[in-house]
Design an enzyme around this catalytic site. Structure first.
Site, PDB file in Angstrom:
ATOM      1  N   ASP A  59     -14.327  -1.757  -0.103  1.00 16.11           N
ATOM      2  CA  ASP A  59     -15.240  -2.895   0.052  1.00 16.11           C
ATOM      3  C   ASP A  59     -14.451  -4.183   0.309  1.00 16.11           C
ATOM      4  O   ASP A  59     -15.036  -5.242   0.551  1.00 16.11           O
ATOM      5  CB  ASP A  59     -16.206  -3.027  -1.136  1.00 16.11           C
ATOM      6  N   SER A  60     -13.099  -4.078   0.334  1.00 18.99           N
ATOM      7  CA  SER A  60     -12.270  -5.170   0.848  1.00 18.99           C
ATOM      8  C   SER A  60     -12.689  -5.490   2.282  1.00 18.99           C
ATOM      9  O   SER A  60     -12.395  -6.569   2.797  1.00 18.99           O
ATOM     10  CB  SER A  60     -10.786  -4.779   0.805  1.00 18.99           C
ATOM     11  N   GLU A 197      -5.146  -0.591 -10.233  1.00 20.74           N
ATOM     12  CA  GLU A 197      -4.872  -1.833  -9.499  1.00 20.74           C
ATOM     13  C   GLU A 197      -4.438  -2.949 -10.443  1.00 20.74           C
ATOM     14  O   GLU A 197      -5.073  -3.191 -11.481  1.00 20.74           O
ATOM     15  CB  GLU A 197      -6.121  -2.282  -8.719  1.00 20.74           C
TER      16      GLU A 197
HETATM   17  O1  KIV Z   1     -11.530  -2.239  -1.507  1.00 26.76           O
HETATM   18  C1  KIV Z   1     -10.345  -1.884  -1.450  1.00 26.76           C
HETATM   19  O2  KIV Z   1      -9.661  -2.033  -0.432  1.00 26.76           O
HETATM   20  C2  KIV Z   1      -9.773  -1.286  -2.650  1.00 26.76           C
HETATM   21  C3  KIV Z   1      -8.298  -1.051  -2.649  1.00 26.76           C
HETATM   22  C4  KIV Z   1      -7.614  -2.339  -2.896  1.00 26.76           C
HETATM   23  C5  KIV Z   1      -7.895  -0.008  -3.626  1.00 26.76           C
HETATM   24  O3  KIV Z   1     -10.451  -1.018  -3.577  1.00 26.76           O
END
Ligand code: KIV
Length: 299
Positions: A59-60, A197
């Site tokens: 969701d990044s 994380e």
């Molecule tokens: O949303 C994302 O990209 C993530 C990663 C940072 C693990 O959760």
């Protein structure tokens, strides 16, 4: 627009698809799992062809692709859309899709329905949810519904408001023990892997050695069973200062900017397109045209 395949179709047999069992075997054999985020077809193809084991449609997406301030506004529809594009590109890598904020917190029933959609409609092989012991019941329900789950503990970006910002977690003894307990709760509930994380290396190493499922770290030190980074951070495309844990492998921003300014300059100076980049009438049509309209000379 011309649509040229990125690579000609390979004549050889398709590569063997990575499964949750492959990830587990890698942990057991101490062979690190490589993972990265991807959000669209061309990048997912390149990632897959580079031999990366696991692709996360994170969701990044909201921040690095859609320009939101944080991950909270990302919708299930957006995750389905992007996961679908990535799924069409992958032949080998294991595909995980994030369940976005609001898609699994309100009720178990909605969460299971939304998880099923990411598998059934978008082609994910597993979903990722943020949170520890508090999510154990949900992980069990999703697993029972044949939705494999990757957990995510430590710095969980969907909790940005309750954490008071993006801060490294697990630095006190109590937090260390709470996060270890969270990892075990997820493992017991049936999670197939856990993203760790933004936690101290020592904590990640302890969780990794005590858990039977693979850990995939981001800002969690080298002892995790695998590592994941956000694609745009690797290529200087996230328009934000890079985090301590991130490593930039190429300057994508400089690469694209140089090409774009050269293109702009060529258009402005009438250097693009050239005659060789233009279509022409067949010779006999050109001749007929010139006979009928003597001023219609070939350029
Ligand atoms: O949303 C994302 O990209 C993530 C990663 C940072 C693990 O959760």
């Amino acid at each position: 627009m011309s649509v040229t395949p990125l690579r000609p179709a390979a004549a050889s047999a398709p590569p063997r698809r990575i499964t949750s069992d492959t990830l587990l075997q890698k942990k057991l054999a101490h062979r690190p799992i490589s993972a990265i985020t991807a959000y669209d077809y061309p990048i997912a193809r390149l990632v897959d062809e580079a031999g990366i084991d696991l692709v996360l449609v994170g969701d990044s997406l909201g921040m690095v692709v859609l320009g939101y301030e944080n991950t909270l506004p990302v919708t299930l529809e957006e995750m389905l859309h992007h996961t679908n594009a990535v799924a069409r590109a992958l032949r080998r890598a294991f595909l995980v899709a994030d369940m976005p904020y609001g898609s699994y917190q309100a009720s178990l029933r909605d969460a299971v329905r939304n998880g099923l959609r990411l598998i059934k409609e978008a082609g994910a092989q597993a979903v990722k949810i943020e949170g520890g012991s508090a999510r154990a019941k949900l992980v069990r329900r999703l697993t029972e519904a044949e939705v494999p789950v990757v957990g995510h503990i430590g710095l969980t970006p969907q909790s940005v408001h309750s954490m008071g910002g993006y801060r490294v977690q697990g630095k006190s003894l109590e937090a260390f023990e709470r996060l270890s307990a969270d990892a075990h709760a997820l493992e017991d509930a049936g999670a197939i892997a856990i993203v760790l994380e933004g936690i101290p290396r020592e904590l990640a190493a302890t969780i990794t050695s005590h858990c039977s499922i693979p850990t995939i770290g981001i800002g969690a030190g080298p002892e995790c069973d695998g590592q994941i980074l956000v694609f745009h951070d690797l290529f200087n495309l996230s328009f934000s200062p890079s985090a301590k844990f991130s490593r930039q492998y190429a300057d994508g921003a400089a690469f694209f900017t140089s090409a774009l300014t050269r293109y702009r300059d060529d258009v402005t100076a009438h250097r693009f397109p050239s005659d060789a980049e233009s279509y022409h009438l067949p010779r006999e049509v050109q001749a007929a045209l010139e006979a009928a309209h003597p001023r219609a000379r070939k350029a």
